[in-house]
Write an enzyme that holds these catalytic residues in place. Structure first.
Site, PDB file in Angstrom:
ATOM      1  N   HIS A 149       0.810  -1.245  -0.195  1.00 24.98           N
ATOM      2  CA  HIS A 149       0.109  -0.017  -0.091  1.00 24.98           C
ATOM      3  C   HIS A 149       0.736   1.208  -0.123  1.00 24.98           C
ATOM      4  CE1 HIS A 149      -3.702   2.070   0.481  1.00 24.98           C
ATOM      5  NE2 HIS A 149      -3.243   2.763   1.485  1.00 24.98           N
ATOM      6  N   HIS A 177      -9.874   2.923  -0.821  1.00 22.59           N
ATOM      7  CA  HIS A 177     -10.203   2.542   0.222  1.00 22.59           C
ATOM      8  C   HIS A 177     -10.794   1.254   0.334  1.00 22.59           C
ATOM      9  CE1 HIS A 177      -9.753   4.566   4.594  1.00 22.59           C
ATOM     10  NE2 HIS A 177      -8.622   4.371   4.043  1.00 22.59           N
ATOM     11  N   ARG A 179      -7.624  15.608   1.839  1.00 21.78           N
ATOM     12  CA  ARG A 179      -6.154  15.983   2.558  1.00 21.78           C
ATOM     13  C   ARG A 179      -5.136  15.971   1.596  1.00 21.78           C
ATOM     14  NH1 ARG A 179      -7.923  12.877   6.774  1.00 21.78           N
ATOM     15  NH2 ARG A 179      -6.671  11.259   6.173  1.00 21.78           N
ATOM     16  N   GLN A 233     -10.211   2.965  10.251  1.00 23.27           N
ATOM     17  CA  GLN A 233     -10.121   4.520  10.989  1.00 23.27           C
ATOM     18  C   GLN A 233     -11.538   5.058  11.042  1.00 23.27           C
ATOM     19  OE1 GLN A 233      -8.817   3.796   7.853  1.00 23.27           O
ATOM     20  NE2 GLN A 233      -6.902   4.609   7.412  1.00 23.27           N
ATOM     21  N   SER A 244      -5.220   7.696  13.111  1.00 27.15           N
ATOM     22  CA  SER A 244      -6.335   8.417  13.046  1.00 27.15           C
ATOM     23  C   SER A 244      -6.261   9.596  11.966  1.00 27.15           C
ATOM     24  CB  SER A 244      -6.034   9.047  14.544  1.00 27.15           C
ATOM     25  OG  SER A 244      -5.922   8.199  15.565  1.00 27.15           O
ATOM     26  N   ASN A 266      -2.759   5.620  -7.747  1.00 30.02           N
ATOM     27  CA  ASN A 266      -2.809   4.780  -6.401  1.00 30.02           C
ATOM     28  C   ASN A 266      -2.757   3.352  -7.039  1.00 30.02           C
ATOM     29  OD1 ASN A 266      -5.192   3.049  -4.666  1.00 30.02           O
ATOM     30  ND2 ASN A 266      -3.488   4.062  -3.644  1.00 30.02           N
ATOM     31  N   SER A 277      -3.782  -0.572  -5.652  1.00 27.38           N
ATOM     32  CA  SER A 277      -4.338  -1.352  -4.814  1.00 27.38           C
ATOM     33  C   SER A 277      -4.478  -2.892  -5.128  1.00 27.38           C
ATOM     34  CB  SER A 277      -5.783  -1.127  -4.548  1.00 27.38           C
ATOM     35  OG  SER A 277      -6.544  -1.734  -3.668  1.00 27.38           O
TER      36      SER A 277
END
Length: 738
Positions: free
Chosen positions: A35, A81, A102, A230, A303, A529, A531
């Site tokens: 990941h 995700h 973010r 999370q 977190s 990304n 995965s």
């Protein structure tokens, strides 16, 4: 317990010159996970085109950035995700949105749009339907909760249902933000002696080892991994966004990085590695929301809503003042060092000391075996009934087949999903969910940005290379159909276990297909990304690369899908195409009407596709058409039905040597349905681009009729088709009807 292989453990010992302790082992485990390190894919990802005159920042940062003119730029990226969304659908999807947001504002950009590409097991599956339904409802609820509360519009995407996603749903989230060229920030720890400041939410035990959990297959115990997921707080993230952007404007910040996968571990060592510096922190200073946390737990916690800032020494107070104003923690926890080390202390005692570069940019790379044929889940040969000579009249009820298609999970209206999203917040959405592409205006420049997400696991399962090329072509065609010029892309590569050569072959073939098509369509990849290990009990998902492409256009009222007026000429830009039985096996018709899969994806001529796209952009931008819609999933008949759902249908004549069902439902690319009062203008531009522009019919009120070689194959009032299409998903999600 370490997830490192024996080879990797030996490498750790060699780097450290000693045996690692528990915290150091945990740090290596998450940073060397698939990941975080992309250890199975990086050598192949290097083949992707990444540069153009517009690309300001390419792969390697939190998001790619391109120039859009007038001193402005956009940052965009797509992330997955997947594993968390299977274990805990609501929070898994919600924190997926939070993480990609973010990634955007850590670059200095204000997020202005989110899109999502979702893949689930069928909700009518006899064995897994109840679970799939709960996952759908949880994922959609998580996305809407986070995006709506944060205040960013979720403006489109795609949703697909296939049995291969029963144990591994895919949740890929795309985000885009805007800023000026002089507002770009990077995740680099520059300036020896500069303070390292922790900002945002407090650290808890949620998400510990989430990155390594996302780098493993699922088994019978996967449900016990809920602590690895999370928990997000979108209101906290909204405060964090405003505080970060305001702090950036002070000029006191020299580097900033979000704490995403691997949390504090990832942000510290990656910032140090990029700048070739060291970072020293003391965990006793980290704000915590739980007592008794060990160094291992603090470093590996994921977190949410946390960032790491490197500020200019002596200007810390300016940063603290901004975060105090927004009610957020801001604490100096360390400083930038010159030795290239990640040094972690706890109350002054060193608990981990590792060189940054081997953790991040010099993590192990694997050239995994792939010298074999990619795994195929279907035969090559078509069923016997489709190898027969084409009959003059279809032996099937094509009216019923069209109804079944528009009401199927993949093709029906996704209104039940997108009505839960606030897609108009910030008032910049010009075209939202349901169109060929989503569009947001950039008020400051008079420019609009169009976005499209596309992927097709069926095509890629039959041929990863051809499927990937078709995906790029369709994504660019969607943008061109609304008048936008495709300029750059981001990708999300979802695959099974790369340690299996037949799966690794899928990965390599798909990447090489992306390379060919992105070069041809001039859409460099600015980031993305990967995965992997999307498998449950040894059953892998189909190869599912997903592409997000952005395009630029002048701000104007968009050309949309529905026919607008009766009596307009219906034209098929690009022509009827051609399809043999072998190329028909990956279509929605083969899936829904025949219940089978075989052969190869539709054939793509990239030169012809590019000319079709050039023509439609000019046709749309010169105002020659009232509606435009690309022909893709479901073929021409489904495209015509979708154009009719506002009450204006059409009478269409198709002349073709293909079987009726093939002519109406094949998914050959490079085709766009338009309605126009100026057919001569459309034909002229098509001729200049050396493509076909067929007059196939005329619009009429309230009815859709499609003739094939003068034989009526489809004849239906529009309203029953529209109603079935509009209500199918909500109906299927009702438990007693599933």
């Amino acid at each position: 317990m370490s997830d490192l292989t024996p080879f990797e453990m030996d490498k750790v010992r060699s780097i450290l010159g000693r045996e690692p302790n528990e915290t150091e082992t945990g740090i290596f485990t998450v940073m060397w996970s698939e990941h975080c390190s992309y250890k199975s894919s990086r050598i192949h990802l290097k083949k992707l085109p990444t540069k153009s005159d517009r690309v300001l920042v390419g792969p390697g940062e939190n998001a790619g950035i391109i120039d859009i003119g007038d001193g402005y730029a956009i940052a965009f990226k797509i992330e997955s995700h997947n594993h968390p969304s299977f274990i805990e659908p609501f929070q898994g999807a919600a924190t997926g949105v939070g993480g990609i947001l973010r990634d955007i504002f850590t670059m200095g950009a204000r997020p202005i749009a989110v899109m999502d590409a979702l893949r689930f097991g069928p909700i009518n599956d006899p064995e897994h339907g109840d679970r799939n339904r709960r996952i759908v409802e949880g994922v959609v609820g998580g996305i809407s909760h986070y995006g709506n509360c944060f205040g960013v519009p979720t403006i489109g995407g795609e949703t697909v249902f296939e049995s291969c996603y029963n144990g591994n749903p895919l949740v890929n989230v795309f985000a885009l933000g805007i800023f000026k060229h002089d507002e770009i920030f990077f995740g680099r720890a520059t300036g020896v002696g500069n303070p390292v400041i922790y900002v945002g939410a407090k650290t808890g035990r949620d998400g510990i080892k989430g990155a390594s959990m996302a780098s493993a297959e699922f088994d019978e115990d996967s449900k016990d991994k809920r602590p690895n997921v999370q928990v997000g707080d979108p209101f906290m993230e909204k405060l964090l966004l405003e505080a970060c952007l305001e702090a950036m404007r002070t000029g006191a910040i020299v580097g900033i990085q979000d704490m995403g996968a691997a949390g504090l571990t990832c942000s510290t060592c990656e910032m140090g590695s990029r700048a070739e510096t060291g970072i020293e922190i003391d965990l006793a200073l980290v704000p915590k929301r739980e007592v008794g946390m060990t160094p291992y737990e603090i470093m590996l916690s994921e977190s949410q809503e946390r960032m790491l800032i490197v500020a200019e020494k002596g200007r810390e107070a300016e940063v603290f003042a901004v975060f105090k104003k927004w009610g957020l923690d801001a604490v100096t926890i360390g400083q930038v060092m010159s030795d290239g080390m990640l040094r972690v202390k706890d109350h002054g005692k060193v608990v981990a000391e590792i060189p940054n570069r081997p953790l991040a940019d010099e993590a192990p790379l694997y050239d995994r075996p792939h010298n074999t044929a990619p795994y195929r889940p279907a035969p090559m040969e078509p069923p016997a009934e489709l190898r027969m000579e084409a009959p003059a009249v279809s032996i099937r009820d094509l009216n019923a087949d069209l109804l079944a298609l528009v009401g199927s999970g993949d093709l029906c209206s996704k209104r039940w999903i997108w009505q839960q999203y606030d897609y108009m917040v910030r008032t910049n959405t010009i075209a939202g969910p349901g169109g060929d592409a989503a569009i947001v205006r950039i008020k400051e420049t008079g420019t609009s940005v169009a976005m499209s997400l596309d992927g097709n696991g069926r095509y890629c399962a039959l041929s990863p290379r051809e499927g990937a090329r078709l995906m790029v072509a369709e994504c660019c065609r969607n943008l061109s159909t609304v008048g936008a010029t495709p300029v750059a892309a981001t990708n999300n590569l979802n695959f099974g276990n790369p340690e299996r050569p037949e799966i690794m072959a899928q990965i390599v073939e798909a990447i090489e297909g992306l390379v060919e098509a992105c070069i041809h369509f001039e859409t460099p990849i600015t980031g993305g990304n990967v995965s992997l290990y999307n498998e449950t009990l040894g059953e892998a998902i189909w190869p599912t690369p997903v592409l997000g492409i952005v395009g630029l256009m002048k701000t104007a009222a968009p050309v949309t899908i529905p026919f607008k007026e009766e009596g307009r000429t219906v034209m098929l830009l690009g022509g009827l195409g051609n399809c043999d039985a072998t190329r028909f096996g990956g279509t929605q018709y083969a899936k829904v009407a025949l219940g089978k899969m075989w052969g190869l994806p539709p054939a793509l001529d990239m030169d012809y596709e590019k000319r079709v796209q050039s023509a439609i952009r000019r046709i749309v931008n010169e105002g020659h058409v009232e509606s435009a819609h690309d022909v893709s999933d479901g073929g021409l008949a489904v495209a015509l039905a979708e154009c009719s759902f506002n009450g204006i249908g059409a009478a269409v004549e198709v002349s073709s040597a293909m079987r009726p069902e093939v002519a109406l439902f094949h998914e050959g690319p490079s085709r766009i349905v338009v309605s126009t009062a100026s057919p001569e203008a459309v034909e002229s531009i098509a001729h200049q681009n050396n493509i076909e522009a067929l007059r196939i019919g005329v619009t009429m009120k309230e009815r859709l009729r499609i003739d094939h070689n003068s034989v009526t194959c489809v004849d239906s009032p529009v309203e029953p088709l529209r109603s079935f299409w509009d209500q199918a998903l909500e109906y299927q999600l009702t438990p007693q009807h599933a």
